[in-house]
Design a protein around this motif. Structure first.
Motif, PDB file in Angstrom:
ATOM      1  N   PRO A  92       0.740  -0.518   0.029  1.00 42.54           N
ATOM      2  CA  PRO A  92      -0.605   0.484   0.405  1.00 42.54           C
ATOM      3  C   PRO A  92       0.644   1.110   0.127  1.00 42.54           C
ATOM      4  O   PRO A  92       0.419   2.021  -0.648  1.00 42.54           O
ATOM      5  CB  PRO A  92      -0.957  -0.436   1.587  1.00 42.54           C
ATOM      6  CG  PRO A  92      -0.371  -1.374   2.340  1.00 42.54           C
ATOM      7  CD  PRO A  92       0.548  -2.024   1.040  1.00 42.54           C
ATOM      8  N   LEU A 148      13.528  12.927  -4.504  1.00 41.23           N
ATOM      9  CA  LEU A 148      13.783  12.756  -3.209  1.00 41.23           C
ATOM     10  C   LEU A 148      14.575  12.605  -2.315  1.00 41.23           C
ATOM     11  O   LEU A 148      14.982  12.144  -1.301  1.00 41.23           O
ATOM     12  CB  LEU A 148      12.986  11.003  -3.448  1.00 41.23           C
ATOM     13  CG  LEU A 148      12.657  10.277  -2.118  1.00 41.23           C
ATOM     14  CD1 LEU A 148      11.865  10.856  -1.028  1.00 41.23           C
ATOM     15  CD2 LEU A 148      12.151   8.821  -2.443  1.00 41.23           C
ATOM     16  N   ASN A 174      16.495  15.042  -1.206  1.00 43.91           N
ATOM     17  CA  ASN A 174      15.612  15.653   0.268  1.00 43.91           C
ATOM     18  C   ASN A 174      15.492  16.610  -0.229  1.00 43.91           C
ATOM     19  O   ASN A 174      15.446  17.557   0.902  1.00 43.91           O
ATOM     20  CB  ASN A 174      16.807  15.008   1.295  1.00 43.91           C
ATOM     21  CG  ASN A 174      16.154  15.558   2.616  1.00 43.91           C
ATOM     22  OD1 ASN A 174      15.372  15.273   2.433  1.00 43.91           O
ATOM     23  ND2 ASN A 174      16.858  14.857   3.284  1.00 43.91           N
ATOM     24  N   TRP A 175      14.971  16.965  -1.494  1.00 46.64           N
ATOM     25  CA  TRP A 175      14.777  18.497  -1.722  1.00 46.64           C
ATOM     26  C   TRP A 175      13.496  19.161  -1.199  1.00 46.64           C
ATOM     27  O   TRP A 175      13.862  20.327  -1.005  1.00 46.64           O
ATOM     28  CB  TRP A 175      14.963  18.966  -3.468  1.00 46.64           C
ATOM     29  CG  TRP A 175      14.890  20.139  -3.706  1.00 46.64           C
ATOM     30  CD1 TRP A 175      16.071  20.860  -3.802  1.00 46.64           C
ATOM     31  CD2 TRP A 175      14.224  20.759  -4.641  1.00 46.64           C
ATOM     32  NE1 TRP A 175      15.132  22.076  -4.060  1.00 46.64           N
ATOM     33  CE2 TRP A 175      14.246  22.094  -5.066  1.00 46.64           C
ATOM     34  CE3 TRP A 175      12.708  19.905  -5.383  1.00 46.64           C
ATOM     35  CZ2 TRP A 175      13.809  23.033  -5.884  1.00 46.64           C
ATOM     36  CZ3 TRP A 175      11.965  21.084  -5.270  1.00 46.64           C
ATOM     37  CH2 TRP A 175      12.444  22.066  -6.053  1.00 46.64           C
ATOM     38  N   PHE A 176      12.685  18.450  -1.455  1.00 49.43           N
ATOM     39  CA  PHE A 176      11.658  18.636  -1.612  1.00 49.43           C
ATOM     40  C   PHE A 176      10.349  17.866  -1.154  1.00 49.43           C
ATOM     41  O   PHE A 176       9.964  16.350  -1.189  1.00 49.43           O
ATOM     42  CB  PHE A 176      10.951  19.392  -2.091  1.00 49.43           C
ATOM     43  CG  PHE A 176       9.405  20.373  -2.870  1.00 49.43           C
ATOM     44  CD1 PHE A 176       8.465  20.360  -2.990  1.00 49.43           C
ATOM     45  CD2 PHE A 176      10.021  21.395  -2.038  1.00 49.43           C
ATOM     46  CE1 PHE A 176       7.492  20.494  -2.981  1.00 49.43           C
ATOM     47  CE2 PHE A 176       8.524  22.786  -1.207  1.00 49.43           C
ATOM     48  CZ  PHE A 176       7.624  22.081  -2.407  1.00 49.43           C
ATOM     49  N   VAL A 177       9.489  18.070  -0.314  1.00 45.66           N
ATOM     50  CA  VAL A 177       8.573  17.038  -0.300  1.00 45.66           C
ATOM     51  C   VAL A 177       6.536  18.516   0.126  1.00 45.66           C
ATOM     52  O   VAL A 177       6.921  19.265   0.011  1.00 45.66           O
ATOM     53  CB  VAL A 177       8.422  16.835   1.560  1.00 45.66           C
ATOM     54  CG1 VAL A 177       8.139  17.525   2.716  1.00 45.66           C
ATOM     55  CG2 VAL A 177       7.463  15.504   1.394  1.00 45.66           C
ATOM     56  N   THR A 209       5.051  11.827  -6.917  1.00 47.97           N
ATOM     57  CA  THR A 209       6.218  11.037  -6.185  1.00 47.97           C
ATOM     58  C   THR A 209       6.262  11.871  -4.861  1.00 47.97           C
ATOM     59  O   THR A 209       6.588  11.031  -3.779  1.00 47.97           O
ATOM     60  CB  THR A 209       7.269  11.062  -6.666  1.00 47.97           C
ATOM     61  OG1 THR A 209       7.610  12.639  -7.543  1.00 47.97           O
ATOM     62  CG2 THR A 209       7.459  10.316  -8.375  1.00 47.97           C
ATOM     63  N   MET A 210       5.905  13.145  -5.283  1.00 46.66           N
ATOM     64  CA  MET A 210       5.639  14.333  -4.240  1.00 46.66           C
ATOM     65  C   MET A 210       4.323  13.276  -2.929  1.00 46.66           C
ATOM     66  O   MET A 210       4.444  13.701  -1.881  1.00 46.66           O
ATOM     67  CB  MET A 210       5.654  15.741  -3.898  1.00 46.66           C
ATOM     68  CG  MET A 210       6.634  16.401  -4.748  1.00 46.66           C
ATOM     69  SD  MET A 210       8.335  15.996  -3.679  1.00 46.66           S
ATOM     70  CE  MET A 210       9.084  15.429  -5.439  1.00 46.66           C
ATOM     71  N   TRP A 264       3.946  10.254  -2.651  1.00 43.40           N
ATOM     72  CA  TRP A 264       4.106   9.532  -2.542  1.00 43.40           C
ATOM     73  C   TRP A 264       5.035   9.105  -0.827  1.00 43.40           C
ATOM     74  O   TRP A 264       5.781   9.910  -0.708  1.00 43.40           O
ATOM     75  CB  TRP A 264       4.859   8.455  -3.280  1.00 43.40           C
ATOM     76  CG  TRP A 264       6.009   7.215  -3.419  1.00 43.40           C
ATOM     77  CD1 TRP A 264       5.692   6.348  -2.934  1.00 43.40           C
ATOM     78  CD2 TRP A 264       7.248   6.828  -3.451  1.00 43.40           C
ATOM     79  NE1 TRP A 264       6.127   5.563  -3.237  1.00 43.40           N
ATOM     80  CE2 TRP A 264       7.260   5.547  -3.489  1.00 43.40           C
ATOM     81  CE3 TRP A 264       8.118   7.711  -4.129  1.00 43.40           C
ATOM     82  CZ2 TRP A 264       8.746   4.683  -3.375  1.00 43.40           C
ATOM     83  CZ3 TRP A 264       9.236   7.225  -3.880  1.00 43.40           C
ATOM     84  CH2 TRP A 264       8.700   5.910  -4.497  1.00 43.40           C
ATOM     85  N   ARG A 265       4.590   8.175   0.114  1.00 44.68           N
ATOM     86  CA  ARG A 265       5.102   7.625   1.386  1.00 44.68           C
ATOM     87  C   ARG A 265       6.179   6.513   0.891  1.00 44.68           C
ATOM     88  O   ARG A 265       5.623   5.487   1.762  1.00 44.68           O
ATOM     89  CB  ARG A 265       4.229   7.946   2.318  1.00 44.68           C
ATOM     90  CG  ARG A 265       4.228   9.601   2.403  1.00 44.68           C
ATOM     91  CD  ARG A 265       4.887  10.519   3.116  1.00 44.68           C
ATOM     92  NE  ARG A 265       4.351  11.799   3.430  1.00 44.68           N
ATOM     93  CZ  ARG A 265       3.771  12.272   2.485  1.00 44.68           C
ATOM     94  NH1 ARG A 265       4.498  12.239   1.379  1.00 44.68           N
ATOM     95  NH2 ARG A 265       3.393  13.509   2.735  1.00 44.68           N
ATOM     96  N   CYS A 302       7.852   2.655   1.401  1.00 47.87           N
ATOM     97  CA  CYS A 302       8.513   2.151   1.900  1.00 47.87           C
ATOM     98  C   CYS A 302       9.889   1.526   1.193  1.00 47.87           C
ATOM     99  O   CYS A 302      10.391   1.443   0.699  1.00 47.87           O
ATOM    100  CB  CYS A 302       7.937  -0.101   1.543  1.00 47.87           C
ATOM    101  SG  CYS A 302       6.327   0.035   1.223  1.00 47.87           S
ATOM    102  N   VAL A 303      10.837   1.896   2.701  1.00 50.99           N
ATOM    103  CA  VAL A 303      12.265   2.279   2.640  1.00 50.99           C
ATOM    104  C   VAL A 303      12.161   0.917   3.057  1.00 50.99           C
ATOM    105  O   VAL A 303      12.962   0.101   4.145  1.00 50.99           O
ATOM    106  CB  VAL A 303      12.342   2.978   3.535  1.00 50.99           C
ATOM    107  CG1 VAL A 303      14.253   3.398   3.305  1.00 50.99           C
ATOM    108  CG2 VAL A 303      11.860   4.510   3.953  1.00 50.99           C
ATOM    109  N   LEU A 309      18.746   5.579   0.073  1.00 53.22           N
ATOM    110  CA  LEU A 309      18.696   7.407   0.727  1.00 53.22           C
ATOM    111  C   LEU A 309      19.781   7.592   2.315  1.00 53.22           C
ATOM    112  O   LEU A 309      20.061   9.066   2.112  1.00 53.22           O
ATOM    113  CB  LEU A 309      17.414   7.071   1.009  1.00 53.22           C
ATOM    114  CG  LEU A 309      16.329   7.139   0.586  1.00 53.22           C
ATOM    115  CD1 LEU A 309      14.591   6.508   1.462  1.00 53.22           C
ATOM    116  CD2 LEU A 309      15.792   8.235  -0.158  1.00 53.22           C
ATOM    117  N   VAL A 365       6.601   0.201 -13.355  1.00 54.73           N
ATOM    118  CA  VAL A 365       6.627  -1.022 -14.045  1.00 54.73           C
ATOM    119  C   VAL A 365       5.160  -1.644 -14.467  1.00 54.73           C
ATOM    120  O   VAL A 365       4.115  -1.887 -15.482  1.00 54.73           O
ATOM    121  CB  VAL A 365       7.193  -2.732 -13.304  1.00 54.73           C
ATOM    122  CG1 VAL A 365       6.389  -3.565 -13.765  1.00 54.73           C
ATOM    123  CG2 VAL A 365       8.267  -2.597 -13.436  1.00 54.73           C
ATOM    124  N   VAL A 419      -3.869   6.634   2.935  1.00 54.34           N
ATOM    125  CA  VAL A 419      -3.138   6.080   3.331  1.00 54.34           C
ATOM    126  C   VAL A 419      -3.498   5.065   4.127  1.00 54.34           C
ATOM    127  O   VAL A 419      -2.631   3.582   4.150  1.00 54.34           O
ATOM    128  CB  VAL A 419      -1.656   6.260   3.862  1.00 54.34           C
ATOM    129  CG1 VAL A 419      -0.222   5.649   4.554  1.00 54.34           C
ATOM    130  CG2 VAL A 419      -1.354   7.618   2.853  1.00 54.34           C
TER     131      VAL A 419
END
Lengths: 201, 222
Positions: free
Chosen positions: A15, A52, A55-58, A108-109, A111-112, A114-115, A123, A146, A192
């Motif tokens: 998700p 991302l 780490n420029w903008f959120v 993409t901004m 988006w959170r 999955c790390v 990152l 994809v 989310v």
């Protein structure tokens, strides 16, 4: 690089990727899933991934809502334009490609991510050397795209009639407006969370 | 070639790629995904008393000499901001833990990737707590239900989190420690005995490297 790509492909079933993959898929469908707009969406997603990594903008708070309102307007315009160009089968051309790329960057901004292992490494390492991580992030973003590319290819294989294409585009545009509308109303976390609970129980 | 056939071929190729990804489990190591340009390789024995080995992410990784990362001094750790309370601890600040190696992990119980790291964190705590390692889990909720203390207590019990938890409901510490616009769950910082940040990792993974870093920091003189 394959590891990053593979992790991203796997993450598309989770998700945390939905607010990236779903809006971009809807945007691509709205414009008729033509090759140039699909390519523009992928390029936009890669560009967003680079932002991302840098780490420029959120987009959060009021900026998230503002971007969602802009996305609603853009999607409505694209849907209308697609309808107007019904005889040509789909929205096409450089203006649509630029619009789709911009919307993909915005997505993409939202988006959170999955790390996981690979994205975490990218990152972490980007803090000490950004340039070396961009190929890995590019591979990761290709992986996230994809499902978008697959959807566009399915549309091309099925080759829907102009009427069907209009129906698909209008439905996707309406759904995209609903999603961006929910974000504009401040329901990002709710979306989310719902997706998380829905998929993981 | 007919565009439809071309698209069909591309779709089949894409499906094949996805099958390959699924078959490999996506665990192919990325040679670039190694921290630091200059690294010191040392052989360290792995923990022998693993907690819940079946769930340990480290146990699924290929056996290879453990690489100890460089542990540059990244400066004194930032302060904890607006911590509303602590669980499992009488400690109320990191300063009280000076003299111990401290692993500060930012997490929230609803985060899938955070939960994936917990078997390793449990193992780390079991192996090194009595040797001078303390773990502080800074719980920074993403959603409102994750900010409820009762839910955190229940989740900590369910997930086997027995180390001190600092409650950061407003995410002030979460954002204060993580520079830039984006902040991530999970993220682990290792502090040496003087309270200096010596290691930083975003996301899951690098469990062997974290183990090696902890061992190296514990071996440093106080």
């Amino acid at each position: 690089m394959f590891g990053a790509f593979a992790e991203a492909v796997r993450a598309t079933a989770q998700p945390c990727s939905f607010l990236l993959v779903v809006p971009i898929t809807l945007i691509v469908l709205t414009t008729g899933a033509r090759r140039c707009v699909t390519a523009a969406a992928v390029v936009g997603a890669v560009a967003g991934g680079w932002l991302l990594t840098a780490n420029w903008f959120v987009l959060d708070g009021v900026w998230l809502r503002l971007s969602a309102v802009c996305a609603m307007g853009a999607l409505a315009t694209i849907t209308w334009a697609s309808h107007e160009r019904f005889s040509e089968g789909a929205a096409d051309g450089p203006i649509f490609a630029w619009a789709v790329a911009a919307l993909a960057v915005i997505s993409t901004m939202w988006w959170r991510p999955c790390v996981g292992h690979e994205l975490g490494a990218i990152l972490t390492n980007s803090q000490s050397g950004l340039a070396h991580q961009l190929p890995g992030m590019t591979a990761y973003m290709f992986g996230t795209m994809v499902p978008v590319v697959a959807t566009a290819l399915v549309v091309e294989v099925v080759a829907p009639s102009a009427r069907q294409r209009l129906w698909i585009g209008s439905s996707a545009g309406a759904l995209g407006i609903v999603v961006s509308g929910a974000l504009a109303l401040g329901h990002h976390h709710l979306l989310v969370r719902s997706l998380t609970l829905w998929t993981s129980g | 070639m007919n565009p439809r056939y071309a698209a069909l071929v591309a779709l089949v190729a894409l499906a094949a790629v996805v099958v390959v990804v699924a078959a490999t489990g996506g665990d192919t190591a990325d040679p670039d995904a190694v921290a630091g340009a200059a690294q010191t390789s040392v052989s360290l024995s792995g923990p022998t008393d693993r907690v819940e080995p079946d769930e340990s992410p480290a146990s699924t990784e290929p056996q290879a000499p453990i690489t100890s990362p460089d542990l540059p001094d990244l400066g004194v750790h930032p302060e904890l901001r607006e911590i509303s309370g602590w669980l499992h601890s009488d400690v109320t600040s990191l300063e009280e833990l000076r003299g111990r190696v401290v692993a500060v992990q930012f997490w929230t119980f609803g985060c899938r990737n955070c939960k994936n790291t917990l078997p390793h964190m449990r193992q780390l705590y079991a192996d090194y707590n009595d040797q001078g390692l303390e773990i502080v889990g800074v719980h920074a909720p993403e959603f409102s239900y994750e900010a409820e203390v009762d839910n955190i207590v229940d989740a900590a019990q369910d997930l086997g989190v027995t180390w001190p938890i600092a409650l950061d409901p407003g995410k002030r510490t979460f954002h204060h420690w993580q520079e830039g616009s984006r902040a991530f769950w999970p993220r682990i910082y290792l502090l040496d005995r003087d309270g200096h940040i010596r290691y930083d990792h975003i996301g899951e993974g690098r469990y062997d490297e974290i183990d090696a870093a902890v061992q190296a920091l514990l071996a440093e003189p106080a």
